[in-house]
Design a protein around this motif. Structure first.
Motif, mmCIF file in Angstrom:
data_model
loop_
_atom_site.group_PDB
_atom_site.id
_atom_site.type_symbol
_atom_site.label_atom_id
_atom_site.label_comp_id
_atom_site.label_asym_id
_atom_site.label_seq_id
_atom_site.Cartn_x
_atom_site.Cartn_y
_atom_site.Cartn_z
ATOM 1 N N MET A 19 0.799 -1.140 0.090
ATOM 2 C CA MET A 19 -0.068 -0.063 0.009
ATOM 3 C C MET A 19 0.926 1.108 -0.135
ATOM 4 O O MET A 19 1.696 1.473 0.803
ATOM 5 C CB MET A 19 -0.825 0.106 1.280
ATOM 6 N N GLY A 42 -0.530 6.470 0.404
ATOM 7 C CA GLY A 42 -0.406 7.704 1.669
ATOM 8 C C GLY A 42 0.365 9.057 1.018
ATOM 9 O O GLY A 42 1.233 8.755 0.085
ATOM 10 N N GLY A 44 2.250 10.648 3.313
ATOM 11 C CA GLY A 44 3.575 10.571 3.924
ATOM 12 C C GLY A 44 3.706 12.009 4.611
ATOM 13 O O GLY A 44 4.974 12.413 4.466
ATOM 14 N N ALA A 71 -6.854 10.822 -0.768
ATOM 15 C CA ALA A 71 -7.047 9.146 -0.971
ATOM 16 C C ALA A 71 -7.990 9.152 0.205
ATOM 17 O O ALA A 71 -7.920 9.586 1.360
ATOM 18 C CB ALA A 71 -5.559 8.695 -0.845
ATOM 19 N N GLY A 107 -8.041 6.591 2.685
ATOM 20 C CA GLY A 107 -7.342 5.732 3.594
ATOM 21 C C GLY A 107 -6.773 4.400 3.173
ATOM 22 O O GLY A 107 -7.562 4.046 2.101
ATOM 23 N N ILE A 119 4.494 0.638 2.935
ATOM 24 C CA ILE A 119 5.627 0.983 2.178
ATOM 25 C C ILE A 119 6.699 1.432 3.177
ATOM 26 O O ILE A 119 7.818 1.237 2.707
ATOM 27 C CB ILE A 119 5.206 2.083 1.116
HETATM 28 P P1 UTP Z 1 -0.008 6.057 7.585
HETATM 29 O O1 UTP Z 1 -1.316 6.044 7.896
HETATM 30 O O2 UTP Z 1 0.971 6.029 8.355
HETATM 31 O O3 UTP Z 1 0.133 7.231 6.417
HETATM 32 O O4 UTP Z 1 -0.070 5.021 6.301
HETATM 33 P P2 UTP Z 1 1.279 7.932 5.690
HETATM 34 O O5 UTP Z 1 0.761 8.295 4.288
HETATM 35 O O6 UTP Z 1 2.504 6.951 5.458
HETATM 36 O O7 UTP Z 1 1.662 9.086 6.429
HETATM 37 P P3 UTP Z 1 1.211 10.322 7.071
HETATM 38 O O8 UTP Z 1 -0.158 9.935 8.007
HETATM 39 O O9 UTP Z 1 0.654 11.220 5.958
HETATM 40 O O10 UTP Z 1 2.280 11.027 7.708
HETATM 41 C C1 UTP Z 1 0.509 3.682 6.377
HETATM 42 C C2 UTP Z 1 0.362 2.858 5.137
HETATM 43 O O11 UTP Z 1 -0.762 2.918 4.501
HETATM 44 C C3 UTP Z 1 -0.618 3.575 3.330
HETATM 45 C C4 UTP Z 1 0.335 4.299 3.135
HETATM 46 O O12 UTP Z 1 1.159 4.480 1.920
HETATM 47 C C5 UTP Z 1 1.457 3.495 4.207
HETATM 48 O O13 UTP Z 1 2.095 2.492 3.539
HETATM 49 N N1 UTP Z 1 -1.895 4.312 2.716
HETATM 50 C C6 UTP Z 1 -2.260 5.034 3.778
HETATM 51 C C7 UTP Z 1 -2.513 4.155 1.716
HETATM 52 O O14 UTP Z 1 -1.859 3.337 0.848
HETATM 53 N N2 UTP Z 1 -3.505 4.999 1.379
HETATM 54 C C8 UTP Z 1 -3.890 5.926 2.244
HETATM 55 O O15 UTP Z 1 -4.862 6.589 1.716
HETATM 56 C C9 UTP Z 1 -3.483 6.229 3.369
#
Ligand code: UTP
Length: 414
Positions: free
Chosen positions: A98, A101, A103, A205, A207, A237
């Motif tokens: 996934m 996000g 990040g 996105a 979530g 990731i």
């Molecule tokens: P997190 O919830 O920790 O979010 O994602 P994030 O994007 O890494 O960091 P912040 O919160 O914006 O700082 C946990 C995992 O879920 C994926 C992220 O890429 C990560 O691998 N994820 C999160 C998604 O694929 N899609 C989303 O909409 C949210």
């Protein structure tokens, strides 16, 4: 009144009506097209929910049963590994990453998978670390594990360009498929949709729980079925020690006759900021740290361990049947309060320093409670958990690099 104005009036989107009037014909057409695709009823429900206090209502909460990987006897472990290895060797296993996000906490400009860390064995991108883990498994099990990557509309192009540029780090391109997750509009504190620099409504996105719908819509489940995949590992990731191919986990889920499994690690201290596994009304569930009352978070068992101490590390395994079931299921949305620059109704660009909008996200683990049971495999933190969340301090590149170097000592077998 035209159809669009009527719709916007109905949902009290006065700013948007005003903004539409300052656009040229083409901009207006584009925005109207987007407006027609927005589910305003749902958005207003989500906005109204932000006004309600989230209270902890779960009364029937219990600890969860788990298997401790380090306490398995040699025979027990061999038995599980044998079952799991058969699945992997026979091409019935796939990995999903996934990577949709934003990040935000890390603040890297670009998809998180394109973030590079400098470990003792060289510089590595987060995507590359996953490819290396897949390649190690393929070598060990003589397999060709399909790899699926979930992106968002926001980062899909950058992800594709990056992976192309790096030739997928040598992974067989035919074994890789990307799919894009869904989005939901952002809403400000007065219930207005938010306009971005591009003169469109800002969406983000939905979530990591968006994965179930996205896998079905992106024809990923079809692709998996065509390839004969039965068991699917799903992870994030940003954990550089994520163990994406673990026959013990596969063996355990099959032995326990479950359809979902997950890894846990021991919670470091009651206040550690991550969700824990538990059972609510007899069903498996992850409770976020924000939702677990202090007195429960601090409860200890006779042996001194926390009652709610099995931390979720986003390391999940599913049978394909579950993913098919969940394709149509609507998970609940959680609200996050975030910063977002925007255009006001007169087209002025407003930069913000404080959170000003609500973002709605589904969580992947909210699907677990739909099932009677799931397998939990407790693993060691230093073996499988080194996330990169923050720029510095806890769970940062610095801590992840240290843990990575400790695990993958140069000269040792990776
Ligand atoms: P997190 O919830 O920790 O979010 O994602 P994030 O994007 O890494 O960091 P912040 O919160 O914006 O700082 C946990 C995992 O879920 C994926 C992220 O890429 C990560 O691998 N994820 C999160 C998604 O694929 N899609 C989303 O909409 C949210």
């Amino acid at each position: 009144m035209d159809e669009i104005t009527e719709l916007l009036e109905k949902y009290n989107q006065k700013k948007l009506i005003k903004f539409l009037n300052i656009l040229n014909e083409e901009e207006k057409r584009n925005l109207e097209k987007q407006i027609k695709n927005i589910n305003f009823e749902q958005m207003m429900e989500l906005y109204n929910a932000t006004k309600k206090q989230v209270t902890f209502e779960e009364k029937n909460i219990e600890h969860v049963e788990y298997t401790d990987k380090s306490k398995l006897t040699k025979e027990e472990k061999n038995e599980l590994d044998k079952i799991g290895e058969e699945i992997i060797k026979n091409g019935k296993y796939a990995v999903v990453t996934m990577a949709g996000g934003q990040g935000t906490r890390l603040g890297h400009s670009g998809p998180k998978g394109t973030f590079e860390i400098n470990v003792n064995s060289g510089k590595k991108y987060l995507f590359q670390i996953i490819v290396e883990a897949l390649q190690r498994a393929n070598k060990k099990y003589n397999s060709n594990i399909p790899w699926y990557i979930m992106t968002s509309r926001e980062n899909n192009k950058d992800t594709v360009d990056f992976l192309e540029k790096h030739n997928y780090f040598g992974y067989d391109k035919n074994s890789i498929k990307l799919f894009i997750q869904g989005e939901l509009p952002l809403v400000d504190t007065n219930g207005n949709l938010v306009i971005g620099k591009d003169k469109k409504i800002k969406e983000a996105a939905d979530g990591n729980g968006g994965i179930y719908e996205a896998m079905a819509k992106g024809h990923i489940l079809e692709d998996m079925e065509k390839r004969g995949i039965e068991w699917i590992f799903v992870g994030g990731i940003d954990n550089v020690l994520l163990n994406i191919v673990d026959p013990t986990l596969v063996g355990l889920i099959i032995k326990e006759n479950n359809l979902i499994a997950s890894k846990s690690i021991v919670k470091r201290e009651p206040k550690e900021k991550a969700g824990v596994f538990c059972k609510v009304n007899g069903k498996p569930k992850v409770i976020e740290y924000t939702e677990l009352p202090d007195e429960l978070a601090e409860q200890v068992k006779e042996d001194g361990e926390l009652v709610f101490g099995e931390l979720n590390i986003l390391s999940h395994l599913y049978n394909i049947k579950v993913l098919k079931d969940l394709a149509e299921v609507k998970l609940k949305y959680h609200t996050a309060f975030k910063k977002s620059d925007y255009l006001d109704e007169n087209g002025n660009y407003i930069e913000v320093n404080e959170p000003n909008v609500y973002k709605f996200e589904a969580f992947i683990f909210d699907a677990f409670e739909r099932y009677e049971n799931m397998s939990i495999l407790r693993v060691k933190r230093e073996d499988e958990f080194a996330p990169i969340k923050n720029k510095e301090g806890v769970d940062s590149p610095e801590t992840a690099i240290k843990l990575y170097n400790e695990k993958f000592k140069i000269g040792s077998e990776l």
